[in-house]
Design a protein around this motif. Structure first.
Motif, PDB file in Angstrom:
ATOM      1  N   THR A  17      37.382  40.572  36.462  1.00 30.76           N
ATOM      2  CA  THR A  17      38.692  41.228  36.563  1.00 30.76           C
ATOM      3  C   THR A  17      39.699  40.304  37.238  1.00 30.76           C
ATOM      4  O   THR A  17      40.853  40.199  36.798  1.00 30.76           O
ATOM      5  CB  THR A  17      38.572  42.554  37.340  1.00 30.76           C
ATOM      6  OG1 THR A  17      37.693  43.424  36.622  1.00 30.76           O
ATOM      7  CG2 THR A  17      39.925  43.214  37.530  1.00 30.76           C
ATOM      8  N   THR A  21      43.136  38.875  35.674  1.00 28.12           N
ATOM      9  CA  THR A  21      44.396  39.161  36.369  1.00 28.12           C
ATOM     10  C   THR A  21      45.171  37.880  36.625  1.00 28.12           C
ATOM     11  O   THR A  21      46.381  37.812  36.378  1.00 28.12           O
ATOM     12  CB  THR A  21      44.124  39.898  37.695  1.00 28.12           C
ATOM     13  OG1 THR A  21      43.482  41.148  37.404  1.00 28.12           O
ATOM     14  CG2 THR A  21      45.410  40.138  38.462  1.00 28.12           C
ATOM     15  N   GLU A  25      48.839  36.831  35.176  1.00 28.53           N
ATOM     16  CA  GLU A  25      49.979  36.464  36.018  1.00 28.53           C
ATOM     17  C   GLU A  25      50.579  35.126  35.595  1.00 28.53           C
ATOM     18  O   GLU A  25      51.798  34.970  35.556  1.00 28.53           O
ATOM     19  CB  GLU A  25      49.555  36.439  37.481  1.00 28.53           C
ATOM     20  CG  GLU A  25      49.265  37.827  38.026  1.00 28.53           C
ATOM     21  CD  GLU A  25      48.720  37.828  39.443  1.00 28.53           C
ATOM     22  OE1 GLU A  25      48.635  36.756  40.081  1.00 28.53           O
ATOM     23  OE2 GLU A  25      48.372  38.921  39.925  1.00 28.53           O
TER      24      GLU A  25
END
Length: 103
Positions: A17, A21, A25
């Motif tokens: 995860t 992420t 970003e």
């Protein structure tokens, strides 16, 4: 990337995860640029989990690449030596050229 996660025993789901992420970003800021996940400058923990995350996001066809450095912990406190950074820079620049990201 991923050394501190491995050191502090992040479980595989948390790690995957986190990788996804971070990539999200980067893509939010820079758009659909190629991303090279360089690993193993110190050790290759979580390599498979990283590959899983990149595959789930589309892998190389989505511009997500993995690049393995040569592990070196001769710089003190388990970190790479200055010479290892020179070697890694060459490995990275050769990879970028091979993939056609720059001349």
């Amino acid at each position: 990337l991923g050394i501190n996660d491995a050191t502090f025993s992040a479980n595989s789901n948390t790690y995957i995860t986190g990788v996804k992420t971070l990539i999200g970003e980067v893509r939010n800021i820079y758009g659909n640029v190629p991303i090279i996940w360089a690993y193993n400058s110190m050790r290759a923990d979580h390599r498979q989990h990283t590959q899983t995350a990149l595959n789930q996001l589309g892998g190389e066809s989505a511009g997500l690449y993995m690049l393995e450095f040569i592990a070196n912990t001769g710089g003190g406190n388990g970190h790479p030596s200055a010479d290892a950074h020179v070697v890694d820079a060459k490995i990275l620049s050769d990879f970028i050229k091979t993939k056609g990201f720059m001349e």
